[in-house]
Scaffold this motif. Structure first.
Motif, PDB file in Angstrom:
ATOM      1  N   THR A 263      11.038 -44.658 105.739  1.00 35.08           N
ATOM      2  CA  THR A 263      11.251 -43.262 106.127  1.00 35.08           C
ATOM      3  C   THR A 263      10.134 -42.795 107.050  1.00 35.08           C
ATOM      4  O   THR A 263      10.374 -42.140 108.076  1.00 35.08           O
ATOM      5  CB  THR A 263      11.321 -42.363 104.887  1.00 35.08           C
ATOM      6  OG1 THR A 263      12.442 -42.749 104.085  1.00 35.08           O
ATOM      7  CG2 THR A 263      11.477 -40.896 105.268  1.00 35.08           C
ATOM      8  N   GLN A 264       8.912 -43.140 106.699  1.00 36.50           N
ATOM      9  CA  GLN A 264       7.767 -42.743 107.524  1.00 36.50           C
ATOM     10  C   GLN A 264       7.727 -43.514 108.836  1.00 36.50           C
ATOM     11  O   GLN A 264       7.365 -42.965 109.881  1.00 36.50           O
ATOM     12  CB  GLN A 264       6.471 -42.957 106.742  1.00 36.50           C
ATOM     13  CG  GLN A 264       6.336 -42.043 105.532  1.00 36.50           C
ATOM     14  CD  GLN A 264       5.166 -42.414 104.640  1.00 36.50           C
ATOM     15  OE1 GLN A 264       4.570 -43.500 104.762  1.00 36.50           O
ATOM     16  NE2 GLN A 264       4.823 -41.531 103.718  1.00 36.50           N
ATOM     17  N   LEU A 265       8.111 -44.783 108.811  1.00 38.44           N
ATOM     18  CA  LEU A 265       8.020 -45.633 109.995  1.00 38.44           C
ATOM     19  C   LEU A 265       9.157 -45.386 110.981  1.00 38.44           C
ATOM     20  O   LEU A 265       8.923 -45.350 112.202  1.00 38.44           O
ATOM     21  CB  LEU A 265       8.022 -47.107 109.580  1.00 38.44           C
ATOM     22  CG  LEU A 265       7.882 -48.143 110.704  1.00 38.44           C
ATOM     23  CD1 LEU A 265       6.493 -48.064 111.328  1.00 38.44           C
ATOM     24  CD2 LEU A 265       8.166 -49.548 110.178  1.00 38.44           C
ATOM     25  N   ILE A 266      10.391 -45.216 110.479  1.00 43.94           N
ATOM     26  CA  ILE A 266      11.582 -45.198 111.333  1.00 43.94           C
ATOM     27  C   ILE A 266      12.223 -43.812 111.410  1.00 43.94           C
ATOM     28  O   ILE A 266      12.552 -43.327 112.486  1.00 43.94           O
ATOM     29  CB  ILE A 266      12.623 -46.215 110.826  1.00 43.94           C
ATOM     30  CG1 ILE A 266      12.019 -47.641 110.788  1.00 43.94           C
ATOM     31  CG2 ILE A 266      13.864 -46.176 111.710  1.00 43.94           C
ATOM     32  CD1 ILE A 266      11.576 -48.174 112.124  1.00 43.94           C
ATOM     33  N   GLY A 267      12.445 -43.177 110.275  1.00 45.19           N
ATOM     34  CA  GLY A 267      13.139 -41.892 110.282  1.00 45.19           C
ATOM     35  C   GLY A 267      13.762 -41.619 108.932  1.00 45.19           C
ATOM     36  O   GLY A 267      13.654 -42.419 107.995  1.00 45.19           O
ATOM     37  N   TRP A 317      18.671 -48.508 107.083  1.00 42.84           N
ATOM     38  CA  TRP A 317      18.440 -47.946 108.413  1.00 42.84           C
ATOM     39  C   TRP A 317      19.207 -48.716 109.484  1.00 42.84           C
ATOM     40  O   TRP A 317      19.879 -48.117 110.314  1.00 42.84           O
ATOM     41  CB  TRP A 317      16.934 -47.946 108.718  1.00 42.84           C
ATOM     42  CG  TRP A 317      16.179 -46.830 108.070  1.00 42.84           C
ATOM     43  CD1 TRP A 317      15.764 -45.666 108.666  1.00 42.84           C
ATOM     44  CD2 TRP A 317      15.746 -46.751 106.705  1.00 42.84           C
ATOM     45  NE1 TRP A 317      15.101 -44.872 107.751  1.00 42.84           N
ATOM     46  CE2 TRP A 317      15.081 -45.513 106.544  1.00 42.84           C
ATOM     47  CE3 TRP A 317      15.853 -47.597 105.597  1.00 42.84           C
ATOM     48  CZ2 TRP A 317      14.525 -45.109 105.331  1.00 42.84           C
ATOM     49  CZ3 TRP A 317      15.316 -47.193 104.387  1.00 42.84           C
ATOM     50  CH2 TRP A 317      14.668 -45.970 104.259  1.00 42.84           C
ATOM     51  N   TRP A 413       7.241 -48.882 118.575  1.00 44.31           N
ATOM     52  CA  TRP A 413       7.642 -48.081 117.416  1.00 44.31           C
ATOM     53  C   TRP A 413       8.289 -46.772 117.833  1.00 44.31           C
ATOM     54  O   TRP A 413       9.192 -46.277 117.152  1.00 44.31           O
ATOM     55  CB  TRP A 413       6.462 -47.870 116.472  1.00 44.31           C
ATOM     56  CG  TRP A 413       6.068 -49.154 115.804  1.00 44.31           C
ATOM     57  CD1 TRP A 413       4.908 -49.847 115.940  1.00 44.31           C
ATOM     58  CD2 TRP A 413       6.887 -49.921 114.912  1.00 44.31           C
ATOM     59  NE1 TRP A 413       4.945 -51.010 115.203  1.00 44.31           N
ATOM     60  CE2 TRP A 413       6.147 -51.067 114.556  1.00 44.31           C
ATOM     61  CE3 TRP A 413       8.164 -49.761 114.375  1.00 44.31           C
ATOM     62  CZ2 TRP A 413       6.641 -52.041 113.696  1.00 44.31           C
ATOM     63  CZ3 TRP A 413       8.665 -50.730 113.518  1.00 44.31           C
ATOM     64  CH2 TRP A 413       7.900 -51.851 113.186  1.00 44.31           C
ATOM     65  N   ALA A 414       7.878 -46.232 118.965  1.00 45.81           N
ATOM     66  CA  ALA A 414       8.576 -45.058 119.494  1.00 45.81           C
ATOM     67  C   ALA A 414      10.026 -45.406 119.809  1.00 45.81           C
ATOM     68  O   ALA A 414      10.955 -44.621 119.551  1.00 45.81           O
ATOM     69  CB  ALA A 414       7.871 -44.530 120.739  1.00 45.81           C
ATOM     70  N   ARG A 417      12.110 -45.800 116.584  1.00 47.03           N
ATOM     71  CA  ARG A 417      12.455 -44.487 116.029  1.00 47.03           C
ATOM     72  C   ARG A 417      13.531 -43.792 116.867  1.00 47.03           C
ATOM     73  O   ARG A 417      14.450 -43.170 116.320  1.00 47.03           O
ATOM     74  CB  ARG A 417      11.198 -43.620 115.925  1.00 47.03           C
ATOM     75  CG  ARG A 417      10.264 -44.032 114.799  1.00 47.03           C
ATOM     76  CD  ARG A 417       9.132 -43.055 114.621  1.00 47.03           C
ATOM     77  NE  ARG A 417       8.121 -43.185 115.666  1.00 47.03           N
ATOM     78  CZ  ARG A 417       7.075 -44.009 115.598  1.00 47.03           C
ATOM     79  NH1 ARG A 417       6.907 -44.796 114.548  1.00 47.03           N
ATOM     80  NH2 ARG A 417       6.190 -44.051 116.573  1.00 47.03           N
ATOM     81  N   TYR A 420      16.958 -45.384 116.306  1.00 43.15           N
ATOM     82  CA  TYR A 420      17.518 -44.921 115.040  1.00 43.15           C
ATOM     83  C   TYR A 420      18.016 -43.479 115.165  1.00 43.15           C
ATOM     84  O   TYR A 420      19.131 -43.153 114.732  1.00 43.15           O
ATOM     85  CB  TYR A 420      16.478 -45.020 113.927  1.00 43.15           C
ATOM     86  CG  TYR A 420      16.986 -44.535 112.588  1.00 43.15           C
ATOM     87  CD1 TYR A 420      17.971 -45.238 111.908  1.00 43.15           C
ATOM     88  CD2 TYR A 420      16.501 -43.361 112.014  1.00 43.15           C
ATOM     89  CE1 TYR A 420      18.453 -44.793 110.684  1.00 43.15           C
ATOM     90  CE2 TYR A 420      16.977 -42.910 110.797  1.00 43.15           C
ATOM     91  CZ  TYR A 420      17.951 -43.633 110.137  1.00 43.15           C
ATOM     92  OH  TYR A 420      18.440 -43.177 108.932  1.00 43.15           O
ATOM     93  N   GLU A 421      17.226 -42.629 115.767  1.00 47.72           N
ATOM     94  CA  GLU A 421      17.620 -41.232 115.916  1.00 47.72           C
ATOM     95  C   GLU A 421      18.899 -41.097 116.738  1.00 47.72           C
ATOM     96  O   GLU A 421      19.808 -40.327 116.395  1.00 47.72           O
ATOM     97  CB  GLU A 421      16.481 -40.456 116.594  1.00 47.72           C
ATOM     98  CG  GLU A 421      16.799 -38.996 116.881  1.00 47.72           C
ATOM     99  CD  GLU A 421      15.699 -38.314 117.673  1.00 47.72           C
ATOM    100  OE1 GLU A 421      16.000 -37.311 118.354  1.00 47.72           O
ATOM    101  OE2 GLU A 421      14.540 -38.785 117.633  1.00 47.72           O
ATOM    102  N   ARG A 424      21.914 -43.005 114.693  1.00 54.60           N
ATOM    103  CA  ARG A 424      21.996 -42.822 113.238  1.00 54.60           C
ATOM    104  C   ARG A 424      23.425 -42.452 112.837  1.00 54.60           C
ATOM    105  O   ARG A 424      24.038 -41.564 113.418  1.00 54.60           O
ATOM    106  CB  ARG A 424      21.023 -41.723 112.813  1.00 54.60           C
ATOM    107  CG  ARG A 424      20.969 -41.498 111.307  1.00 54.60           C
ATOM    108  CD  ARG A 424      20.032 -40.364 110.970  1.00 54.60           C
ATOM    109  NE  ARG A 424      19.993 -40.120 109.536  1.00 54.60           N
ATOM    110  CZ  ARG A 424      19.450 -39.056 108.963  1.00 54.60           C
ATOM    111  NH1 ARG A 424      18.860 -38.128 109.731  1.00 54.60           N
ATOM    112  NH2 ARG A 424      19.477 -38.898 107.653  1.00 54.60           N
TER     113      ARG A 424
END
Length: 539
Positions: A263-267, A317, A413-414, A417, A420-421, A424
């Motif tokens: 959750t903290q790493l990806i979303g 995810w 990592w950006a 994320r 995923y955003e 999703r």
């Protein structure tokens, strides 16, 4: 495997394919889609008993029509020669009269009048039969009867009428009637648990986030249940066989921390809860959305499930929320989960854990290459179980690991994320991921994605040294021996008379040379930090 090695979600299947090295990026997996029908919700009502293996089903399918649809097709297995399969008793359509047939594992529904775009309808199917597969009805290791969905990849249609392909995601309700000694768990949240007449109970689980059928699931067994913890407002539950209560509650508590980490790493986590479930899946673990099934022998009481659980939870995810639109892009699920499980290990056990995982993954990829020279995105595969190979898992993980090194930590990592955003609870293919990574990095990544995903194999490097043209110099030659020329950065750890140091060179040609100042070279170690998928050869 030990828990320090990347543990795959599913069984590995060995498959031998011979050599065509490059594939078209435009091919699809061959599933016949209806572009004018969009399933919005499945409500699966299933009744099971202890008397026999016959299930009685009523499936209600809510549809939107996006164009002129003269026919509605759903996957549902017919009776086979052993008498297993589904028999359709009746079909109802809310928009009028229909004719229907159930042949060759397809339920075809033809309305008297074609449906027009921007309209909707409801199909209701009554059926019964003994599942040939997909719903595993068996006894567990303690001799107790159990029922477990085992839908991956396209086995849901053995007992559920549906579009059994990941491209058409829908919300789902499971309404299960079973003898009252069972506990039932499923995707979603528990909406109702009621006692019916006699010794029967009803459970209604509701998932309001769209899912692919491969990860819709319910399970019924004599469970003991524990709230293992919460991460934010997401409860993490444990369901284990009653005889394994002590061991299972201990082992599965490891499923809480990965939810927080990803959750903290990806979303944000997409589902209403997470249940980690001891089951009778044919796989080591099966990442059903919000309801992960693990093989019954995963429970040992020795706390060895953390890597396996991190892999399956990472799928929530990638694979479940962001779902491949085509089976040939399965690495977006398996490669991502494999790599993220290793990143989880890196976070809590140090960089050396990640390096250990990547070394092990590289060994598996190279060993598999001796059997099959196919690329990660392999459009020749027709048996979907053959997607479960080191190409999808370990080589897919290596693609992400090298991409992280190629574009840098922060952009990588950006990009993860943002991917995923953007996708999703939707579908994506590899080109979607590439576009996101190009956007965040500002780089053209066509060569990178082509060579690592659409070309079979990896760089085969022959590294030699000799005295340089001038005194006090040495020449290092790196030769690519494989047919296709890769482009990649290569770090060399140079041990010389003067000391030990690193040199970085960019390889793109058949032969690359590097001159270093030294009176004597003792040793050359390629890729000391484990950032490149390659094979070192002597010939």
């Amino acid at each position: 495997m030990t828990d320090s090695i990347i543990i795959p979600m599913k069984l590995h299947f060995s498959v031998i394919f011979l050599v065509t090295l490059e594939l078209s990026v435009s091919a699809s997996d061959g599933y016949v889609r209806n572009p004018f029908i969009d399933v919005i919700n499945y409500t699966f009502s299933v009744s099971v008993s202890d008397t026999n293996n016959v299930i009685y089903g009523k499936t209600t399918i809510s549809l939107n029509f996006t164009g002129a649809a003269g026919e509605m097709d759903f996957d549902l297995k017919n009776l086979n020669s052993s008498g297993k399969g589904m028999i359709v008793d009746s079909v109802f359509f809310s928009r009028g009269r229909i004719t229907w047939t159930h042949n060759e594992n397809k339920l075809k529904i033809i309305p008297d009048s074609a449906m027009t775009g921007l309209s909707s309808g409801i199909v209701r199917i009554i059926y019964h039969g003994i599942p040939a597969d997909g719903l595993i009805i068996s006894n567990n290791k303690f001799g107790s009867r159990t029922f477990f969905s085992d839908n991956w990849p396209n086995r849901a249609s053995n007992y559920l009428p549906c579009v059994d392909h990941p491209y058409d995601k829908a919300t789902v309700d499971f309404i299960v009637q079973a003898p009252s000694h069972y506990e039932v768990v499923a995707s979603g949240y528990l909406l109702e648990e009621s006692h019916l007449n006699g010794n029967t109970k009803l459970w209604h689980w509701k998932e309001e986030v769209p899912l692919a059928t491969k990860v819709m699931a319910f399970g019924a067994a004599d469970f003991d249940i524990l709230l293992a913890g919460k991460t934010g407002d997401v409860p993490v539950w444990t369901y284990v066989f009653r005889e394994n209560r002590k061991e299972g509650f201990y082992d599965y508590v490891a499923g809480v921390r990965p939810v927080t980490f990803f959750t903290q790493l990806i979303g944000p986590y997409s589902y209403e809860k997470l249940a980690n479930v001891q089951s009778k899946t044919i796989f080591g673990g099966l990442e059903n959305a919000g309801c992960i099934f693990y093989a019954e022998n995963s429970v040992t009481g020795k706390g060895r499930d953390e890597s396996l659980m991190a892999h399956e939870i990472a799928h929530q995810w990638f694979g479940n929320s962001v779902t491949e639109n085509d089976w040939y892009h399965i690495w977006l699920s398996e490669g991502f989960a494999t790599y993220l499980a290793s990143v989880y290990g890196e976070k809590y056990y140090g960089r050396e854990r990640l390096m250990e995982d990547m070394r092990s993954a590289r060994e598996l990829v190279l060993k598999y290459y001796l059997k099959s020279q196919r690329p990660v995105i392999d459009t020749t595969i027709t048996n979907l179980m053959r997607l479960l190979s080191p190409n999808s898992y370990q080589k897919g993980a290596w693609v992400l690991h090298m991409l992280r090194h190629e574009i840098g930590e922060e952009p990588f990592w950006a990009g993860m994320r943002l991917f995923y955003e953007r996708f999703r609870n939707k579908n994506a293919v590899t080109s979607d991921f590439e576009k996101v990574m190009e956007e965040v990095s500002g780089k053209n990544l066509d060569d990178f994605f082509h060579q690592w995903l659409y070309v079979g194999g990896q760089p085969d490097l022959k590294i030699t040294t000799k005295k340089g043209a001038k005194k006090g110099e040495a020449e290092i030659t790196v030769e690519q021996k494989q047919a296709y020329l890769f482009k990649f950065p290569l770090e060399l750890l140079i041990d010389s008379k003067e000391g030990t140091y690193s040199k970085n060179i960019r390889i793109s040609e058949r032969i690359s040379k590097l001159t270093v100042q030294t009176a004597k070279l003792n040793e050359i170690v390629p890729d000391p930090d484990v950032n490149l998928l390659f094979r070192q050869v002597t010939e």
